[in-house]
Design a protein around this motif. Structure first.
Motif, mmCIF file in Angstrom:
data_model
loop_
_atom_site.group_PDB
_atom_site.id
_atom_site.type_symbol
_atom_site.label_atom_id
_atom_site.label_comp_id
_atom_site.label_asym_id
_atom_site.label_seq_id
_atom_site.Cartn_x
_atom_site.Cartn_y
_atom_site.Cartn_z
ATOM 1 N N GLY A 135 -0.087 4.259 -2.291
ATOM 2 C CA GLY A 135 -0.349 5.579 -1.733
ATOM 3 C C GLY A 135 0.538 6.662 -2.299
ATOM 4 O O GLY A 135 0.080 7.783 -2.542
ATOM 5 N N TYR A 136 1.813 6.336 -2.511
ATOM 6 C CA TYR A 136 2.725 7.336 -3.073
ATOM 7 C C TYR A 136 2.279 7.735 -4.479
ATOM 8 O O TYR A 136 2.202 8.927 -4.802
ATOM 9 N N CYS A 137 1.968 6.749 -5.308
ATOM 10 C CA CYS A 137 1.527 7.046 -6.682
ATOM 11 C C CYS A 137 0.191 7.775 -6.686
ATOM 12 O O CYS A 137 -0.038 8.668 -7.516
ATOM 13 N N TYR A 138 -0.677 7.414 -5.763
ATOM 14 C CA TYR A 138 -1.977 8.074 -5.651
ATOM 15 C C TYR A 138 -1.797 9.547 -5.292
ATOM 16 O O TYR A 138 -2.446 10.433 -5.869
ATOM 17 N N SER A 139 -0.903 9.830 -4.345
ATOM 18 C CA SER A 139 -0.617 11.222 -3.973
ATOM 19 C C SER A 139 -0.009 11.992 -5.138
ATOM 20 O O SER A 139 -0.345 13.161 -5.366
ATOM 21 N N MET A 140 0.886 11.347 -5.884
ATOM 22 C CA MET A 140 1.518 12.021 -7.014
ATOM 23 C C MET A 140 0.496 12.319 -8.107
ATOM 24 O O MET A 140 0.578 13.354 -8.779
ATOM 25 N N TRP A 141 -0.466 11.438 -8.292
ATOM 26 C CA TRP A 141 -1.554 11.722 -9.245
ATOM 27 C C TRP A 141 -2.301 12.985 -8.810
ATOM 28 O O TRP A 141 -2.561 13.875 -9.625
ATOM 29 N N SER A 199 0.812 -1.219 0.000
ATOM 30 C CA SER A 199 0.000 0.000 0.000
ATOM 31 C C SER A 199 0.846 1.271 0.000
ATOM 32 O O SER A 199 0.357 2.327 -0.393
ATOM 33 N N VAL A 200 2.093 1.181 0.447
ATOM 34 C CA VAL A 200 2.969 2.352 0.384
ATOM 35 C C VAL A 200 3.193 2.741 -1.073
ATOM 36 O O VAL A 200 3.157 3.915 -1.439
ATOM 37 N N ALA A 201 3.407 1.722 -1.923
ATOM 38 C CA ALA A 201 3.571 1.984 -3.360
ATOM 39 C C ALA A 201 2.293 2.588 -3.944
ATOM 40 O O ALA A 201 2.333 3.540 -4.724
ATOM 41 N N ASN A 226 -0.685 8.849 -15.651
ATOM 42 C CA ASN A 226 0.309 7.783 -15.517
ATOM 43 C C ASN A 226 0.502 7.385 -14.062
ATOM 44 O O ASN A 226 0.672 6.202 -13.740
ATOM 45 N N TRP A 227 0.488 8.381 -13.176
ATOM 46 C CA TRP A 227 0.618 8.085 -11.747
ATOM 47 C C TRP A 227 -0.597 7.324 -11.238
ATOM 48 O O TRP A 227 -0.470 6.433 -10.383
ATOM 49 N N TYR A 244 1.719 -0.925 -9.588
ATOM 50 C CA TYR A 244 2.851 -1.208 -8.698
ATOM 51 C C TYR A 244 2.481 -2.127 -7.536
ATOM 52 O O TYR A 244 3.153 -3.138 -7.303
ATOM 53 N N PRO A 245 1.419 -1.807 -6.760
ATOM 54 C CA PRO A 245 1.091 -2.722 -5.656
ATOM 55 C C PRO A 245 0.673 -4.098 -6.138
ATOM 56 O O PRO A 245 0.965 -5.101 -5.481
ATOM 57 N N THR A 246 0.007 -4.152 -7.302
ATOM 58 C CA THR A 246 -0.380 -5.459 -7.850
ATOM 59 C C THR A 246 0.850 -6.273 -8.212
ATOM 60 O O THR A 246 0.920 -7.480 -7.933
ATOM 61 N N ALA A 247 1.837 -5.629 -8.809
ATOM 62 C CA ALA A 247 3.067 -6.328 -9.201
ATOM 63 C C ALA A 247 3.823 -6.839 -7.972
ATOM 64 O O ALA A 247 4.256 -8.004 -7.932
ATOM 65 N N ILE A 248 3.955 -5.980 -6.950
ATOM 66 C CA ILE A 248 4.688 -6.385 -5.739
ATOM 67 C C ILE A 248 3.952 -7.514 -5.025
ATOM 68 O O ILE A 248 4.555 -8.511 -4.608
#
Length: 307
Positions: free
Chosen positions: A170-176, A166-168, A206-207, A214-218
């Protein structure tokens, strides 16, 4: 008494990590009521997630049925099957449900105003999910000893694992969210003739895509490495890797946390350095502040505020 012990062992790890991540939110603490709501929604989605996974598993297994049972498949086919099943049958379903809850609950929430907010929202949803999943695993065990062993193992693996996924997210979500603000800021400068458009406008889509990819891949890699016919050593190496990278990213994001509009303005000024001259020329007249430009207040003052 044993049931209470198992329940506490299942819930305490998620609760402890929630407290940890809450303390890392430095810029503007989120309302506890919102975080509890996210945690409970994360727990509730375990039910529809289990139902969907119960549908995807036989479908994917049916596609590979020509190669026999999973245990007897040729190794190459087995690897491909596990990759498909763990990535799309489990990881995408679970992370997709979490992503939906985060988006639906916080996308337009006024409290979403800093870089770390996306992280804390995603973590609370994921840990709510992990807590109830833990309870289900522990109480479905055959004995107290088995339940205790499962809870103890998941204390150090699956529960923090969900947080790292979820860190991955959340970071991308914030950047979006931040890039969307930067897009609005850029549009205001361009439309009011302060700067000329350079290249393509800011675009956070893209974000947004990365926030689910990203979270799905990890998560998919994690579950794939749990496959019975793969050496368990690789799973342990991956878990250690996630511990190092995950806590490092949390610490770094917490330290770099700032208000979303400030970061958006920084991105815009980086792309258009000439904006600094505009601010310098207007500062003495007290007609503009960076925040008023992003919010649109500045451009709503007579003649767009350009005096």
């Amino acid at each position: 008494m044993k049931s209470i012990t198992l329940f506490l062992m299942a819930v305490i790890p998620a609760a402890a990590l929630c407290v940890y991540i809450y303390k890392k939110d430095r810029t503007d603490k989120e309302p506890v009521s919102l975080l509890l709501k996210l945690f409970l929604l994360g727990a509730l989605i375990t039910v529809p997630t289990s139902i969907i996974e119960g549908i995807t598993e036989p479908v994917i297994r049916g596609i590979f049925s020509a190669y026999g049972d999973v245990s007897s498949m040729p190794f190459v086919i087995y690897i491909f099957y596990q990759f498909i099943y763990n990535t799309f049958g489990i990881a995408l379903v679970e992370e997709g449900m979490k992503w939906y809850v985060v988006m639906k609950t916080t996308k337009r929430n006024g409290n979403f105003n800093s870089l770390f907010d996306g992280v804390i929202y995603s973590v609370f949803v994921s840990l709510g999910f992990a807590a109830l999943e833990n309870i289900m695993y522990v109480f479905n065990s055959n004995s107290f000893a088995d339940g205790f062993s499962i809870a103890f193992a998941r204390f150090f693996t699956s529960v923090p694992g969900h947080m790292f996924f979820s860190v991955a997210m959340g970071y991308c979500y914030s950047m979006w969210h931040i890039f969307d603000l930067a897009k609005q800021c850029e549009a205001a400068y361009v439309s009011n003739g302060i700067v000329k458009q350079k290249g393509l406008p800011f675009d956070g889509e893209n974000w947004l895509r990365r926030s689910i990819i990203y979270p799905t891949a990890i998560h998919g890699i994690w579950d794939f490495l749990c496959s019975e016919r793969l050496p368990s050593l690789w799973l342990y190496v991956f878990i250690i890797f996630l511990y190092i990278v995950g806590f490092y990213r949390i610490k770094k994001l917490s330290k770099a946390d700032n208000y979303d509009r400030s970061i958006a303005l920084g991105l815009t000024v980086k792309k258009y350095p000439e904006i600094r001259e505009f601010f310098a020329a207007r500062a003495a007249q007290q007609t503009v502040t960076p925040r008023s430009v992003i919010s649109g207040e500045y451009f709503n003052k007579g003649e767009n505020g350009l005096r």
